[in-house]
Design a protein around this motif. Structure first.
Motif, PDB file in Angstrom:
ATOM      1  N   VAL A   1       0.869  -1.181   0.000  1.00 53.69           N
ATOM      2  CA  VAL A   1       0.000   0.000   0.000  1.00 53.69           C
ATOM      3  C   VAL A   1       0.903   1.228   0.000  1.00 53.69           C
ATOM      4  O   VAL A   1       1.547   1.529   1.009  1.00 53.69           O
ATOM      5  N   ASN A   2       1.001   1.890  -1.128  1.00 54.40           N
ATOM      6  CA  ASN A   2       1.794   3.115  -1.238  1.00 54.40           C
ATOM      7  C   ASN A   2       0.881   4.314  -1.020  1.00 54.40           C
ATOM      8  O   ASN A   2       0.027   4.602  -1.860  1.00 54.40           O
ATOM      9  N   VAL A   3       1.046   4.995   0.113  1.00 55.60           N
ATOM     10  CA  VAL A   3       0.226   6.181   0.390  1.00 55.60           C
ATOM     11  C   VAL A   3       1.006   7.385  -0.147  1.00 55.60           C
ATOM     12  O   VAL A   3       1.515   8.212   0.606  1.00 55.60           O
ATOM     13  N   THR A   4       1.133   7.414  -1.461  1.00 50.41           N
ATOM     14  CA  THR A   4       1.968   8.430  -2.115  1.00 50.41           C
ATOM     15  C   THR A   4       1.250   8.937  -3.358  1.00 50.41           C
ATOM     16  O   THR A   4       0.477   8.207  -3.979  1.00 50.41           O
TER      17      THR A   4
ATOM     18  N   VAL B   1      10.257  13.152   0.569  1.00 52.10           N
ATOM     19  CA  VAL B   1       9.192  13.941   1.213  1.00 52.10           C
ATOM     20  C   VAL B   1       9.696  14.302   2.605  1.00 52.10           C
ATOM     21  O   VAL B   1      10.589  13.635   3.136  1.00 52.10           O
ATOM     22  N   ASP B   2       9.111  15.336   3.211  1.00 53.53           N
ATOM     23  CA  ASP B   2       9.629  15.649   4.543  1.00 53.53           C
ATOM     24  C   ASP B   2       8.980  14.722   5.580  1.00 53.53           C
ATOM     25  O   ASP B   2       7.973  14.062   5.321  1.00 53.53           O
ATOM     26  N   GLU B   3       9.635  14.710   6.738  1.00 53.14           N
ATOM     27  CA  GLU B   3       9.246  13.721   7.748  1.00 53.14           C
ATOM     28  C   GLU B   3       7.806  13.902   8.231  1.00 53.14           C
ATOM     29  O   GLU B   3       7.068  12.924   8.404  1.00 53.14           O
ATOM     30  N   ALA B   4       7.415  15.168   8.427  1.00 52.26           N
ATOM     31  CA  ALA B   4       6.061  15.414   8.939  1.00 52.26           C
ATOM     32  C   ALA B   4       5.023  14.879   7.947  1.00 52.26           C
ATOM     33  O   ALA B   4       4.020  14.273   8.335  1.00 52.26           O
ATOM     34  N   GLU B   5       5.275  15.078   6.674  1.00 48.52           N
ATOM     35  CA  GLU B   5       4.343  14.609   5.650  1.00 48.52           C
ATOM     36  C   GLU B   5       4.328  13.073   5.599  1.00 48.52           C
ATOM     37  O   GLU B   5       3.270  12.451   5.469  1.00 48.52           O
ATOM     38  N   GLU B   6       5.500  12.480   5.720  1.00 54.04           N
ATOM     39  CA  GLU B   6       5.547  11.011   5.708  1.00 54.04           C
ATOM     40  C   GLU B   6       4.761  10.445   6.899  1.00 54.04           C
ATOM     41  O   GLU B   6       4.000   9.491   6.760  1.00 54.04           O
ATOM     42  N   LEU B   7       4.957  11.050   8.075  1.00 54.81           N
ATOM     43  CA  LEU B   7       4.218  10.597   9.262  1.00 54.81           C
ATOM     44  C   LEU B   7       2.709  10.745   9.042  1.00 54.81           C
ATOM     45  O   LEU B   7       1.931   9.844   9.364  1.00 54.81           O
TER      46      LEU B   7
ATOM     47  N   MET C   1      12.564   4.946   5.407  1.00 54.13           N
ATOM     48  CA  MET C   1      14.000   5.123   5.673  1.00 54.13           C
ATOM     49  C   MET C   1      14.211   5.981   6.910  1.00 54.13           C
ATOM     50  O   MET C   1      15.348   6.330   7.221  1.00 54.13           O
ATOM     51  N   ARG C   2      13.143   6.372   7.586  1.00 54.44           N
ATOM     52  CA  ARG C   2      13.275   7.289   8.727  1.00 54.44           C
ATOM     53  C   ARG C   2      12.994   6.600  10.045  1.00 54.44           C
ATOM     54  O   ARG C   2      11.945   5.978  10.240  1.00 54.44           O
ATOM     55  N   ALA C   3      13.913   6.799  11.004  1.00 54.53           N
ATOM     56  CA  ALA C   3      13.766   6.189  12.320  1.00 54.53           C
ATOM     57  C   ALA C   3      12.499   6.666  13.017  1.00 54.53           C
ATOM     58  O   ALA C   3      11.796   5.868  13.646  1.00 54.53           O
ATOM     59  N   ALA C   4      12.199   7.954  12.896  1.00 53.12           N
ATOM     60  CA  ALA C   4      11.027   8.480  13.606  1.00 53.12           C
ATOM     61  C   ALA C   4       9.744   7.850  13.066  1.00 53.12           C
ATOM     62  O   ALA C   4       8.810   7.557  13.833  1.00 53.12           O
ATOM     63  N   VAL C   5       9.707   7.621  11.764  1.00 50.58           N
ATOM     64  CA  VAL C   5       8.516   6.995  11.174  1.00 50.58           C
ATOM     65  C   VAL C   5       8.433   5.533  11.621  1.00 50.58           C
ATOM     66  O   VAL C   5       7.359   5.043  11.993  1.00 50.58           O
ATOM     67  N   ALA C   6       9.580   4.856  11.611  1.00 45.65           N
ATOM     68  CA  ALA C   6       9.587   3.457  12.054  1.00 45.65           C
ATOM     69  C   ALA C   6       9.113   3.358  13.508  1.00 45.65           C
ATOM     70  O   ALA C   6       8.275   2.512  13.856  1.00 45.65           O
ATOM     71  N   GLU C   7       9.641   4.237  14.346  1.00 48.81           N
ATOM     72  CA  GLU C   7       9.308   4.186  15.770  1.00 48.81           C
ATOM     73  C   GLU C   7       7.814   4.420  15.994  1.00 48.81           C
ATOM     74  O   GLU C   7       7.153   3.674  16.722  1.00 48.81           O
TER      75      GLU C   7
END
Ligand code: PMM
Length: 286
Positions: free
Chosen positions: A25-28, A73-79, A101-107
């Motif tokens: 599921v690509n939310v892009t 994309v920036d982190e806030a948008e990815e979240l 690829m982002r730790a904050a998103v993974a967490e």
């Protein structure tokens, strides 16, 4: 008895007696094969549930396109894209993987119920990724990666693609283990199409057994990729569009399952779910 027939499996996930099917599921707005189709929380959740109904064992949710040339994309948008979809699918009982690829998103995704972290950079894009995954104690996909998508095609240069991908995957595995991730939780992925030409992709698929020698389960993500377009186009014709490559994708699934891949990552689940069951039946008869 090893019911997974030598394909291995990451600690922390169920055991399937066949190759598992991971639906995408690509939310892009811009993924290369299905960009924009599920770029809405409700549609994305519905699509994930549909994939499970079609036979997906896991659903991989991502909010950043990695197609060749893609900008970050920036982190806030990815979240914003990913977390609500992960939370809803997980609360509906779906086994969710987060593609980031982002730790904050993974967490945040793990806190929202994701059970696996799929990082196409194998922890190289964000130095905080490996410590976060180690602390979360979830399975981790280390994909073969040579840098961000914006210019990855320039890095598709190999003297011996199989040996180099193997060595670089082993280095990725070692980095993850040195960073505290239990080796039993690690899955390796050749990264088809990432800094690779069609010929490189085909060589890697021809030698999955050599990649299996690294001793970790393999994830194969061929779905709708350029090399399939190239194969289907033949020498003179134009490649069919990404969404007309699902039969070819299912053909790769059958081969990957016979080569004892742990899982395949696909956009269209139905045909691949059938393919892994047929491959399993053949294994059972052998
Ligand atoms: N490919 C894409 C995205 N995520 N994850 C893994 N582990 N392996 C891949 O090869 C991979 C991935 C790009 O494809 P998409 O944009 O069609 O999802």
């Amino acid at each position: 008895m090893d019911t997974s027939q030598g394909r291995g499996r990451p600690l922390g996930l169920p055991v399937w007696d066949r190759c598992a099917v991971m639906g995408v599921v690509n939310v892009t707005p811009d993924s290369f094969s299905d960009g924009g189709r599920w770029f809405d929380e409700e549609l994305a959740v519905k699509h994930g549930l549909d994939l499970v109904a079609q036979g997906a064992d896991l659903v991989d949710v991502g909010g950043e396109s990695t197609r060749p040339g893609a900008k970050r994309v920036d982190e806030a948008e990815e979240l914003r894209r990913v977390i609500p979809v992960v939370a809803e699918l997980a609360s509906a009982g779906v086994l969710v993987s987060v593609d980031t690829m982002r730790a904050a998103v993974a967490e945040r995704a793990v806190a929202a119920g994701a059970r696996l972290v799929n990082d196409v950079s194998g922890g190289q894009a964000d130095p905080a990724m490996i410590p976060v995954v180690a602390a979360a104690a979830v399975p981790f996909v280390v994909m073969h990666w040579r840098g961000q998508s914006i210019d990855m095609n320039n890095r598709a240069v190999y003297a011996d693609v199989l040996a180099e991908v193997r060595d670089e995957l082993r280095a990725g595995l070692d980095r993850a283990v040195a960073g505290g991730i239990a080796p039993e939780r690690i899955v390796l992925d050749p990264g088809l199409g990432f800094a690779k030409t069609a010929e490189h992709d085909l060589t890697l698929l021809a030698h999955l057994d050599r990649l299996r020698e690294l001793g970790r389960p393999l994830l194969v993500a061929a779905s709708r990729k350029r090399f399939l377009g190239r194969v289907l186009a033949g020498t003179a014709g134009a490649p069919p569009p990404a969404r007309e490559r699902d039969a070819a994708t299912a053909a790769v699934t059958a081969i990957a399952a016979r080569e004892r891949a742990w899982a395949v990552r696909v956009h269209e689940v139905h045909a691949s779910a059938d393919a892994v069951r047929v491959a399993r039946a053949i294994e059972g008869a052998a």
